[in-house]
Design a protein around this motif. Structure first.
Motif, PDB file in Angstrom:
ATOM      1  N   GLY A 158      -7.164   1.644   4.103  1.00 39.92           N
ATOM      2  CA  GLY A 158      -8.583   1.508   3.767  1.00 39.92           C
ATOM      3  C   GLY A 158      -8.881   1.975   2.348  1.00 39.92           C
ATOM      4  N   SER A 159      -8.336   3.122   1.960  1.00 36.92           N
ATOM      5  CA  SER A 159      -8.537   3.633   0.600  1.00 36.92           C
ATOM      6  C   SER A 159      -7.929   2.685  -0.426  1.00 36.92           C
TER       7      SER A 159
ATOM      8  N   TYR B  24      -0.236   4.949  -1.721  1.00 31.34           N
ATOM      9  CA  TYR B  24      -1.412   5.192  -0.883  1.00 31.34           C
ATOM     10  C   TYR B  24      -0.964   5.464   0.547  1.00 31.34           C
TER      11      TYR B  24
ATOM     12  N   ARG C 281     -10.203  -3.611  -4.298  1.00 33.87           N
ATOM     13  CA  ARG C 281     -11.373  -4.492  -4.404  1.00 33.87           C
ATOM     14  C   ARG C 281     -12.286  -4.056  -5.549  1.00 33.87           C
ATOM     15  N   ARG C 282     -12.471  -2.749  -5.723  1.00 35.78           N
ATOM     16  CA  ARG C 282     -13.335  -2.247  -6.790  1.00 35.78           C
ATOM     17  C   ARG C 282     -12.783  -2.614  -8.164  1.00 35.78           C
TER      18      ARG C 282
ATOM     19  N   CYS D 206       0.835  -1.198   0.000  1.00 38.61           N
ATOM     20  CA  CYS D 206       0.000   0.000   0.000  1.00 38.61           C
ATOM     21  C   CYS D 206       0.872   1.252   0.000  1.00 38.61           C
TER      22      CYS D 206
ATOM     23  N   SER E 195      -7.346  -0.589  -0.078  1.00 37.75           N
ATOM     24  CA  SER E 195      -8.109  -1.839  -0.129  1.00 37.75           C
ATOM     25  C   SER E 195      -9.432  -1.659  -0.863  1.00 37.75           C
ATOM     26  N   THR E 196     -10.094  -0.532  -0.628  1.00 32.46           N
ATOM     27  CA  THR E 196     -11.362  -0.259  -1.306  1.00 32.46           C
ATOM     28  C   THR E 196     -11.165  -0.148  -2.809  1.00 32.46           C
ATOM     29  N   ARG E 197     -10.154   0.627  -3.224  1.00 31.89           N
ATOM     30  CA  ARG E 197      -9.887   0.805  -4.660  1.00 31.89           C
ATOM     31  C   ARG E 197      -9.469  -0.528  -5.274  1.00 31.89           C
TER      32      ARG E 197
ATOM     33  N   SER F  43     -10.068  -8.563  -2.113  1.00 34.21           N
ATOM     34  CA  SER F  43      -9.193  -7.734  -1.285  1.00 34.21           C
ATOM     35  C   SER F  43      -7.728  -8.014  -1.642  1.00 34.21           C
TER      36      SER F  43
END
Length: 151
Positions: free
Chosen positions: A92-93, A88, A99-100, A83, A95-97, A105
């Protein structure tokens, strides 16, 4: 109204895109990228999106996730280390990006590759190809219906 970007702007847009590719792990802002392209901020944003199909921010996020995929497959770095290495500040940001764009994850992705090992191709080719493992479909080409081929 034509949506094509004038050819004389393409060199500057390429220069900005190359800056994103080379310096993806550094903080990059729209003003700096627009200055690299020699355009005003909002004109740059419109032209970049028209030319590459993504905003500069989305393009940067994809580059970071692509590099993270490579690191997660080929190293035994922690997800937190990856990360930070790809630019980054927030796990959290990231992992979210991730996953999207990828559909799982970062830790699930890393675990999946731990069993089979890294791909047998150099990471630079993986990065050049782009996100191989996509969760979201490509933007459709204008004028084509879903499922049609442009070839």
């Amino acid at each position: 109204m034509s949506t094509a970007v004038p050819e004389d702007l393409l060199v500057g847009l390429r220069r900005a895109r190359d800056r994103i590719d080379r310096h993806y792990a550094e903080p990059l802002d729209l003003d700096a990228l627009a200055a690299t392209a020699g355009l005003s901020k909002y004109h740059f944003l419109r032209c970049f999106d028209r030319t590459y199909g993504l905003t500069p921010h989305a393009f940067l996020a994809e580059r970071r996730v692509e590099r993270a995929q490579d690191l997660l497959r080929a190293t035994n770095l922690t997800v937190t280390e990856v990360c930070r290495l790809v630019g980054y500040e927030s796990l959290g940001s990231f992992s979210t990006r991730f996953r999207r764009l990828v559909g799982c994850s970062p830790s699930e992705y890393q675990a999946r590759w731990a069993h089979t090992g890294p791909p047998r191709i150099p990471g630079c080719y993986v990065l050049m190809h782009g996100l191989v493992d996509r969760a979201i479909a490509e933007k459709p080409v204008e004028g084509l219906r879903p499922g049609e081929s442009s070839a």
